[in-house]
Each structure stands twice: as C-alpha cells, then as structure tokens.
Motif scaffolding. Sequence first.
Motif, short mmCIF file in Angstrom:
data_model
loop_
_atom_site.label_atom_id
_atom_site.label_comp_id
_atom_site.label_asym_id
_atom_site.label_seq_id
_atom_site.Cartn_x
_atom_site.Cartn_y
_atom_site.Cartn_z
N ALA A 71 0.77 -1.11 0.03
CA ALA A 71 -0.09 0.05 -0.09
C ALA A 71 0.92 1.21 -0.30
CB ALA A 71 -0.76 -0.16 1.06
N GLN A 72 1.84 1.18 0.97
CA GLN A 72 2.97 2.28 0.87
C GLN A 72 3.59 2.64 -0.44
OE1 GLN A 72 5.38 2.19 4.20
NE2 GLN A 72 3.49 1.89 5.74
N GLN A 73 4.00 1.38 -0.94
CA GLN A 73 4.60 1.67 -2.22
C GLN A 73 3.72 1.99 -3.40
OE1 GLN A 73 7.99 1.13 -2.61
NE2 GLN A 73 7.89 1.59 -4.80
N ALA A 74 2.35 1.67 -3.27
CA ALA A 74 1.28 1.96 -4.21
C ALA A 74 1.21 3.67 -4.21
CB ALA A 74 0.19 1.38 -4.02
N LEU A 101 1.84 11.27 5.63
CA LEU A 101 1.23 10.15 6.22
C LEU A 101 2.37 9.38 6.47
CD1 LEU A 101 -1.50 8.64 3.93
CD2 LEU A 101 -1.80 9.56 6.14
N HIS A 102 3.87 9.38 5.86
CA HIS A 102 4.90 8.59 6.20
C HIS A 102 6.10 9.59 6.45
CE1 HIS A 102 2.00 5.25 5.10
NE2 HIS A 102 1.85 5.87 3.76
N PRO A 103 6.18 10.42 7.33
CA PRO A 103 7.64 11.51 7.10
C PRO A 103 8.68 10.44 7.59
CG PRO A 103 6.15 11.40 9.20
CD PRO A 103 5.24 10.75 8.17
N MET A 111 10.29 10.86 -2.49
CA MET A 111 9.32 11.84 -2.62
C MET A 111 9.48 13.45 -2.62
SD MET A 111 7.11 9.47 -3.15
CE MET A 111 5.46 10.22 -3.36
N TYR A 112 10.41 13.98 -1.61
CA TYR A 112 11.06 15.29 -1.84
C TYR A 112 11.49 15.42 -3.31
CZ TYR A 112 10.12 16.16 3.02
OH TYR A 112 9.70 16.47 4.27
N TYR A 113 12.31 14.71 -3.80
CA TYR A 113 12.83 14.52 -4.96
C TYR A 113 11.92 14.86 -6.09
CZ TYR A 113 15.81 13.59 -9.22
OH TYR A 113 16.60 13.69 -10.33
N LEU A 114 10.85 13.78 -6.09
CA LEU A 114 10.02 14.20 -6.92
C LEU A 114 8.90 15.41 -7.05
CD1 LEU A 114 8.26 12.48 -9.30
CD2 LEU A 114 7.05 11.30 -7.17
N ARG A 115 8.86 15.76 -5.90
CA ARG A 115 7.98 17.15 -5.83
C ARG A 115 8.87 18.16 -6.53
NH1 ARG A 115 6.42 19.40 0.10
NH2 ARG A 115 8.84 19.26 0.27
N GLY A 116 10.11 18.18 -6.26
CA GLY A 116 10.88 19.05 -7.08
C GLY A 116 10.86 19.06 -8.56
#
Length: 265
Positions: A71-74, A101-103, A111-116
């Motif tokens: 689920a987290q990977q999804a 949800l998963h800091p 995810m930080y990289y993807l946001r960038g």
Amino acid sequence: MQKKLMKYAALALVLTISACGLLPEKVDETKNWSASKLYAEARDELATGNYETSIKYFEKLESRYPFGTFAQQAQMEVAYAYYRQSDQAQALAAVERFIKLHPNHPNVDYMYYLRGLINFNDKLGLFDFVSRQDATERDPKAAREAFESFKQLVERFPDSVYAPDARLRMKYLVNAIAQHEVHVANYYYRRGAYIAAVNRAQFAVKEYPGAPASEEALFVMTRSYDALGMPELRDDADRVMKKNYPNSVYYKGGRKADGPWWKIW
C-alpha cells in the motif's frame, strides 16, 4: 388520446427496464487478485505507459490492502504515474499525502525529489517547445517551488542518492530565476521605464550573487542609468561589471542567440 400516450409511455418504461436487465454486469477482473498481483499488474501498466490503468490498479491495491507494505509503495507509484501523465496537481497532491502519512519512511527522500521534479518540469510540454519559449521567460513560481523542494531534500537528506542531482538542478534554478528578473528588467528598459529596469536588475544581482545572469543585469543597470542621465551611478555599475566580467560579450554587441538547453530542433 391522453390515455394512449400514458399507455405508450408506460410500455416504453417497461421495455427500458427489461433491456437494462438484459445487459451483462461489468466484471471487475481484479476482484480476486492478491496484493502482489495487483502491484505487479499496476507496475506493468506503468512501464508500458498506460498511466490511467496503472493509477486505477494502485488505488485499488491501497483500498483493499491498506496496511501492507504494498500500500505504501502504491502511494509512491501513484504520485509518479500522475507525474508521467503530466497531471501536476494530482501528482503534487499524492506526494504531499505520502510525506504527511509517512514522514519517516525510508524512501521519503524520493518523494521530496519527485516534488521538485514535478515543479521543475512545470509547463515544459509540447506547446512550449512549439512556441520556442525560453524556460526563463515563464512565471518563476514553479521554479521557486522546485528550488524549495530540492533544498528541503538536500538539507534533510544530504546523503540521499538524489541529493547530487538536486544540487545541480538548484544551481540551474537559481540562474533561471535570476534570468527571469533580467528579462523583466529588459522589458522595462525597452519601454523607457528605466527606474523600474534598474530596480529589477539590482534585485537580480543582490538576491542571486554569482549567478551568470548577473552579467546582463549589470549591463542593464549601466544602460538604464545612462538613459536616466545619472553618469556617476552608470560609471559605478560599469566599474563593477568590468571588474567581474572584463571580457563581457555585452561590450561586443551582446550575447549570440544560441538555442537554449531544452530546444530539440
């Protein structure tokens, strides 16, 4: 006549209901799939560019098996799928949701990289290439947001595998934002708003020291002060420019119109 019309209407309603009953029910082929199968199928769809189907499978996986590692990977994969689908709003929403949800997730740096990346590539689509618009001429809002995302990544996860690329992108973004200010300064200069031109050029120099755009910013300041009839300030700006850029192309007629890094033809 009215009775006949009501009779026909009732008959049509009965036939419609009957026809609906004859239609086969839509079968959910994923109904009995395990979490691993759902994940594998979603990944396959993602790999082949079927982003909509991939997102649907990932969301079903999270809904049916909310407490497993799949689920987290999804959740991460959904964010990436939306990014590849060029749906910036949904991609950013998925990223923010995961971080919230998963800091402490071991892959939260990604995810930080993807946001960038999502903000970095904002509006870098087909029509920007067709219009041949320079990336530095667009609204720098997305560039600033991308810079902040990469900055958070580098500060929180300096040893992340994504940190080196993030640092390179930050350097590019600093100059892109500075260059945007210079574009605005040139715009004002061309229209005779010399004080506004000076202010924007000064802002670029002070806020983004060392950025390559500083060279042109100083040149704009020199020309603007000259147009304003302020020789002392003109000479000051020119002195700084000559000290830092003694062989500036702007002393030789300006920079040649080379194609920007993103141009593909």
